[in-house]
Design a protein around this motif. Structure first.
Motif, PDB file in Angstrom:
ATOM      1  N   SER A  82       0.822  -1.201   0.000  1.00 43.58           N
ATOM      2  CA  SER A  82       0.000   0.000   0.000  1.00 43.58           C
ATOM      3  C   SER A  82       0.859   1.255   0.000  1.00 43.58           C
ATOM      4  O   SER A  82       0.478   2.280  -0.557  1.00 43.58           O
ATOM      5  CB  SER A  82      -0.911  -0.041   1.224  1.00 43.58           C
ATOM      6  OG  SER A  82      -1.206   1.241   1.656  1.00 43.58           O
ATOM      7  N   LEU A 128      -6.781   7.090   4.838  1.00 40.12           N
ATOM      8  CA  LEU A 128      -6.407   6.606   3.516  1.00 40.12           C
ATOM      9  C   LEU A 128      -6.787   5.136   3.373  1.00 40.12           C
ATOM     10  O   LEU A 128      -6.324   4.296   4.128  1.00 40.12           O
ATOM     11  CB  LEU A 128      -4.904   6.768   3.312  1.00 40.12           C
ATOM     12  CG  LEU A 128      -4.328   6.198   2.025  1.00 40.12           C
ATOM     13  CD1 LEU A 128      -4.882   6.914   0.806  1.00 40.12           C
ATOM     14  CD2 LEU A 128      -2.821   6.282   2.029  1.00 40.12           C
ATOM     15  N   GLY A 129      -7.619   4.845   2.389  1.00 39.68           N
ATOM     16  CA  GLY A 129      -8.004   3.464   2.140  1.00 39.68           C
ATOM     17  C   GLY A 129      -9.362   3.090   2.685  1.00 39.68           C
ATOM     18  O   GLY A 129      -9.847   2.000   2.412  1.00 39.68           O
ATOM     19  N   ARG A 183     -13.396   3.006   2.929  1.00 39.15           N
ATOM     20  CA  ARG A 183     -14.405   2.973   1.874  1.00 39.15           C
ATOM     21  C   ARG A 183     -15.780   3.338   2.411  1.00 39.15           C
ATOM     22  O   ARG A 183     -16.055   3.150   3.592  1.00 39.15           O
ATOM     23  CB  ARG A 183     -14.482   1.572   1.259  1.00 39.15           C
ATOM     24  CG  ARG A 183     -13.369   1.300   0.303  1.00 39.15           C
ATOM     25  CD  ARG A 183     -13.443  -0.128  -0.202  1.00 39.15           C
ATOM     26  NE  ARG A 183     -12.276  -0.418  -1.006  1.00 39.15           N
ATOM     27  CZ  ARG A 183     -12.139  -0.001  -2.257  1.00 39.15           C
ATOM     28  NH1 ARG A 183     -13.099   0.687  -2.841  1.00 39.15           N
ATOM     29  NH2 ARG A 183     -11.053  -0.285  -2.936  1.00 39.15           N
ATOM     30  N   ILE A 186      -6.887  -5.897  -7.366  1.00 43.87           N
ATOM     31  CA  ILE A 186      -5.591  -5.857  -6.683  1.00 43.87           C
ATOM     32  C   ILE A 186      -4.554  -5.206  -7.581  1.00 43.87           C
ATOM     33  O   ILE A 186      -3.645  -4.538  -7.112  1.00 43.87           O
ATOM     34  CB  ILE A 186      -5.175  -7.280  -6.257  1.00 43.87           C
ATOM     35  CG1 ILE A 186      -6.078  -7.710  -5.101  1.00 43.87           C
ATOM     36  CG2 ILE A 186      -3.709  -7.337  -5.865  1.00 43.87           C
ATOM     37  CD1 ILE A 186      -5.620  -8.913  -4.349  1.00 43.87           C
ATOM     38  N   LEU A 219      -0.112  -1.587  -8.855  1.00 42.19           N
ATOM     39  CA  LEU A 219      -0.860  -2.018  -7.682  1.00 42.19           C
ATOM     40  C   LEU A 219      -2.154  -1.222  -7.565  1.00 42.19           C
ATOM     41  O   LEU A 219      -2.176  -0.025  -7.826  1.00 42.19           O
ATOM     42  CB  LEU A 219       0.000  -1.824  -6.419  1.00 42.19           C
ATOM     43  CG  LEU A 219       1.311  -2.626  -6.424  1.00 42.19           C
ATOM     44  CD1 LEU A 219       2.178  -2.236  -5.238  1.00 42.19           C
ATOM     45  CD2 LEU A 219       1.027  -4.119  -6.382  1.00 42.19           C
ATOM     46  N   GLY A 220      -3.231  -1.893  -7.201  1.00 38.26           N
ATOM     47  CA  GLY A 220      -4.555  -1.277  -7.221  1.00 38.26           C
ATOM     48  C   GLY A 220      -5.055  -0.849  -5.852  1.00 38.26           C
ATOM     49  O   GLY A 220      -4.447  -1.141  -4.817  1.00 38.26           O
ATOM     50  N   TYR A 221      -6.188  -0.177  -5.894  1.00 42.87           N
ATOM     51  CA  TYR A 221      -6.712   0.422  -4.675  1.00 42.87           C
ATOM     52  C   TYR A 221      -7.197  -0.590  -3.652  1.00 42.87           C
ATOM     53  O   TYR A 221      -7.346  -0.261  -2.482  1.00 42.87           O
ATOM     54  CB  TYR A 221      -7.847   1.384  -5.020  1.00 42.87           C
ATOM     55  CG  TYR A 221      -7.373   2.605  -5.749  1.00 42.87           C
ATOM     56  CD1 TYR A 221      -6.204   3.238  -5.377  1.00 42.87           C
ATOM     57  CD2 TYR A 221      -8.113   3.139  -6.788  1.00 42.87           C
ATOM     58  CE1 TYR A 221      -5.767   4.359  -6.047  1.00 42.87           C
ATOM     59  CE2 TYR A 221      -7.683   4.274  -7.463  1.00 42.87           C
ATOM     60  CZ  TYR A 221      -6.503   4.881  -7.090  1.00 42.87           C
ATOM     61  OH  TYR A 221      -6.068   5.992  -7.740  1.00 42.87           O
ATOM     62  N   LYS A 222      -7.458  -1.800  -4.098  1.00 43.84           N
ATOM     63  CA  LYS A 222      -7.918  -2.785  -3.119  1.00 43.84           C
ATOM     64  C   LYS A 222      -6.848  -2.989  -2.045  1.00 43.84           C
ATOM     65  O   LYS A 222      -7.163  -3.164  -0.872  1.00 43.84           O
ATOM     66  CB  LYS A 222      -8.234  -4.119  -3.792  1.00 43.84           C
ATOM     67  CG  LYS A 222      -8.434  -5.229  -2.785  1.00 43.84           C
ATOM     68  CD  LYS A 222      -9.012  -6.474  -3.380  1.00 43.84           C
ATOM     69  CE  LYS A 222     -10.516  -6.392  -3.414  1.00 43.84           C
ATOM     70  NZ  LYS A 222     -11.115  -7.586  -4.006  1.00 43.84           N
ATOM     71  N   LEU A 223      -5.598  -2.917  -2.445  1.00 43.01           N
ATOM     72  CA  LEU A 223      -4.518  -3.076  -1.481  1.00 43.01           C
ATOM     73  C   LEU A 223      -4.527  -1.927  -0.477  1.00 43.01           C
ATOM     74  O   LEU A 223      -4.230  -2.116   0.703  1.00 43.01           O
ATOM     75  CB  LEU A 223      -3.175  -3.135  -2.207  1.00 43.01           C
ATOM     76  CG  LEU A 223      -2.964  -4.409  -3.004  1.00 43.01           C
ATOM     77  CD1 LEU A 223      -1.781  -4.257  -3.949  1.00 43.01           C
ATOM     78  CD2 LEU A 223      -2.754  -5.583  -2.080  1.00 43.01           C
ATOM     79  N   LEU A 224      -4.893  -0.750  -0.958  1.00 46.94           N
ATOM     80  CA  LEU A 224      -4.992   0.403  -0.077  1.00 46.94           C
ATOM     81  C   LEU A 224      -6.043   0.136   0.998  1.00 46.94           C
ATOM     82  O   LEU A 224      -5.860   0.484   2.168  1.00 46.94           O
ATOM     83  CB  LEU A 224      -5.408   1.625  -0.908  1.00 46.94           C
ATOM     84  CG  LEU A 224      -4.774   2.951  -0.584  1.00 46.94           C
ATOM     85  CD1 LEU A 224      -3.278   2.857  -0.656  1.00 46.94           C
ATOM     86  CD2 LEU A 224      -5.280   4.021  -1.525  1.00 46.94           C
ATOM     87  N   HIS A 225      -7.120  -0.490   0.572  1.00 52.75           N
ATOM     88  CA  HIS A 225      -8.193  -0.757   1.520  1.00 52.75           C
ATOM     89  C   HIS A 225      -7.784  -1.834   2.531  1.00 52.75           C
ATOM     90  O   HIS A 225      -8.030  -1.703   3.722  1.00 52.75           O
ATOM     91  CB  HIS A 225      -9.451  -1.179   0.773  1.00 52.75           C
ATOM     92  CG  HIS A 225     -10.603  -1.449   1.678  1.00 52.75           C
ATOM     93  ND1 HIS A 225     -11.122  -0.494   2.520  1.00 52.75           N
ATOM     94  CD2 HIS A 225     -11.312  -2.569   1.924  1.00 52.75           C
ATOM     95  CE1 HIS A 225     -12.112  -1.010   3.217  1.00 52.75           C
ATOM     96  NE2 HIS A 225     -12.249  -2.270   2.881  1.00 52.75           N
ATOM     97  N   LEU A 226      -7.157  -2.872   2.031  1.00 53.03           N
ATOM     98  CA  LEU A 226      -6.689  -3.935   2.932  1.00 53.03           C
ATOM     99  C   LEU A 226      -5.725  -3.352   3.953  1.00 53.03           C
ATOM    100  O   LEU A 226      -5.769  -3.682   5.136  1.00 53.03           O
ATOM    101  CB  LEU A 226      -6.005  -5.045   2.121  1.00 53.03           C
ATOM    102  CG  LEU A 226      -6.944  -5.897   1.268  1.00 53.03           C
ATOM    103  CD1 LEU A 226      -6.155  -6.837   0.366  1.00 53.03           C
ATOM    104  CD2 LEU A 226      -7.901  -6.695   2.136  1.00 53.03           C
ATOM    105  N   SER A 227      -4.885  -2.463   3.476  1.00 49.84           N
ATOM    106  CA  SER A 227      -3.917  -1.832   4.366  1.00 49.84           C
ATOM    107  C   SER A 227      -4.618  -0.958   5.396  1.00 49.84           C
ATOM    108  O   SER A 227      -4.156  -0.824   6.536  1.00 49.84           O
ATOM    109  CB  SER A 227      -2.949  -1.015   3.535  1.00 49.84           C
ATOM    110  OG  SER A 227      -2.478   0.068   4.251  1.00 49.84           O
ATOM    111  N   TYR A 228      -5.732  -0.377   5.009  1.00 45.53           N
ATOM    112  CA  TYR A 228      -6.497   0.435   5.948  1.00 45.53           C
ATOM    113  C   TYR A 228      -7.029  -0.428   7.087  1.00 45.53           C
ATOM    114  O   TYR A 228      -7.043  -0.020   8.250  1.00 45.53           O
ATOM    115  CB  TYR A 228      -7.659   1.121   5.227  1.00 45.53           C
ATOM    116  CG  TYR A 228      -8.632   1.768   6.158  1.00 45.53           C
ATOM    117  CD1 TYR A 228      -8.319   2.956   6.807  1.00 45.53           C
ATOM    118  CD2 TYR A 228      -9.873   1.191   6.409  1.00 45.53           C
ATOM    119  CE1 TYR A 228      -9.204   3.540   7.676  1.00 45.53           C
ATOM    120  CE2 TYR A 228     -10.770   1.777   7.270  1.00 45.53           C
ATOM    121  CZ  TYR A 228     -10.434   2.955   7.901  1.00 45.53           C
ATOM    122  OH  TYR A 228     -11.319   3.538   8.767  1.00 45.53           O
ATOM    123  N   ILE A 229      -7.449  -1.633   6.747  1.00 47.47           N
ATOM    124  CA  ILE A 229      -7.956  -2.551   7.770  1.00 47.47           C
ATOM    125  C   ILE A 229      -6.850  -2.889   8.772  1.00 47.47           C
ATOM    126  O   ILE A 229      -7.060  -2.900   9.978  1.00 47.47           O
ATOM    127  CB  ILE A 229      -8.501  -3.841   7.122  1.00 47.47           C
ATOM    128  CG1 ILE A 229      -9.706  -3.508   6.237  1.00 47.47           C
ATOM    129  CG2 ILE A 229      -8.892  -4.858   8.174  1.00 47.47           C
ATOM    130  CD1 ILE A 229     -10.183  -4.682   5.400  1.00 47.47           C
TER     131      ILE A 229
END
Lengths: 250, 250
Positions: free
Chosen positions: A75, A131-132, A134, B55, B67-77
């Motif tokens: 990320s 950031l990130g 949703r 991804i 690298l796609g935004y889904k990774l950004l979201h996973l990283s947010y978690i």
DNA sequence: AATATCTGTTCAGTAATACAGAACAGCTCC
DNA sequence: GGAGCTGTTCTGTATTACTGAACAGATATT
């Protein structure tokens, strides 16, 4: 039967990753197997592989898994590539200070809002990183500002999907939303009247790319008592005005 | 031949993800195939699958992937789950303001430094986010503070690996480093004398978990003219002192 | 304390499928 | 216009991922 050129075992593995959420950051083998209706041993093999590579971490005390630091690093690579983020930062600071409220910037990702940044006014303490994060399109200021500028087909897809109410103010009737989307297009800004979080109102202005397609939106939000109709209109004007000064290349 | 319980096709797919870096954020099919010594069609299938799930993102103009935004979201978690981050934040602010320099906090992840946070003193503007950045152990303040407190076996692994010089000050001789690690253990802090970035000195103090194992480190860094030996010792004392006041549960 | 019922883990056989390799297509650069 | 790149498609085969059952360890129940 046309070839689909995808690796099915990889699809399954990604489905496993998608099981993790803020609400469920730690999951066990059986738990995931039930969620995905798959065999325990299959999930176990996938989890073991993810763990070996650092994408998942196994908690030895309860044998549950959670997302690992490798994702944080991936990320980071994305983040350092999002130049639009740095472009908008000074602009958001101006808005936050001009309005005295929090300023958000979100991108359209699929049919969801992807939060990129939040900037707090000088008077408020900077809070957590968003950031990130949703959020759905149908019940947030940022989301509705984007939704109003999507194709009829995409709007239908969102409005025909499930729209669970987040608060008692959430608009769940597609026809009511359709009328509001028309208003948003005419006004040039969207208002979230405590639809996502009770007590919080929000004004959002859409951001378009050079091609004319919707990119994302910028919003200002705060406690509802401070956000009466005149304030909302004035805030929308401030954002719109500042947006014009922004040189962009997307 | 013992069973290894891993999904090999998933391992290959993860290897593809690992090809992306800050220096090479965009890669094509052939490029990745060469890097991993694999068939183009295999990589193509993997990339297609990653892309379908968000991804990876395909840039239609040059057919390259990033690298796609889904990774950004996973990283947010993950991020919202790192409670140690929030615990250290007020503490880092104190240090940044007491020293007037930037304060860093990093965790030990594998045999690397994983940056978690940077806090700037009131007098400096907050710069970019560094959550998720990585650095080697042998040539950074944070890294050497951690390295000195690892097992003999782990130290050997790092010192026997490649240690490319980042600046002309980088220590690349394992024997010299070994002596310094002993000093670090005795002093209770590590000094990075422009070994990672020329002109930047850094003082780092290790952070241990309740079990006594090394968790990470906290550092203060700044331009070398401001960091003379007396300042370094004084800064180390400030960090150590503040660290004692921190109630932790890790 | 003993049993029942959850977990996670291991393993072997089979059915699925991932990969190799070649051929094709679209592009740029000589 | 061709030679060298790309990315893409396709088929057969050999790999291997998954099924399903059995085992083990932990926790809860009686």
């Amino acid at each position: 039967m046309p070839k689909d050129n995808t690796v099915k075992s990889l699809k399954r593995a990604i489905a496993v990753l998608d099981c993790f959420s803020q609400k469920e950051p730690e999951l066990g083998v059986t738990e995931i197997a039930r969620k995905l209706d798959m065999q325990k041993s299959t999930i176990f093999n996938i989890l073991t592989t993810f763990q070996e590579s650092g994408i998942l971490i196994k908690n030895p005390s309860n044998n549950k898994y959670q997302l690992g630091y490798k994702l944080l690093h991936l990320s980071y690579i994305i983040n350092s590539g999002i130049s639009i983020r740095e472009d908008f930062l000074p602009f958001m600071k101006e808005i936050a200070n001009a309005t005295g409220e929090v300023c958000y910037f979100g991108l359209l990702d699929g049919l969801e809002v992807l939060y990129i940044d939040a900037v707090y006014p000088m008077t408020q303490l900077q809070a957590r990183n968003i950031l990130g994060e949703r959020a759905p399109l149908y019940c947030t200021g940022l989301g509705k500002a984007m939704l109003a500028n999507l194709s009829e087909e995409q709007i239908n897809e969102v409005l025909s999907g499930p729209m669970p109410p987040f608060t008692k103010c959430t608009i769940t009737d597609p026809d009511v939303l359709r009328i509001e989307l028309e208003e948003i297009r005419q006004n040039g800004f969207a208002v979230d009247n405590m639809e996502h979080e009770f007590g919080i109102r929000c004004v959002a202005v859409p951001v378009f790319g050079l091609s004319g397609k919707i990119l994302g939106a910028v919003s200002v939000s705060g406690p509802s008592p401070r956000f009466d109709p005149p304030t909302i209109v004035r805030t929308a004007a401030i954002i719109t005005e500042k947006l014009k000064t922004l040189q962009r290349c997307y």
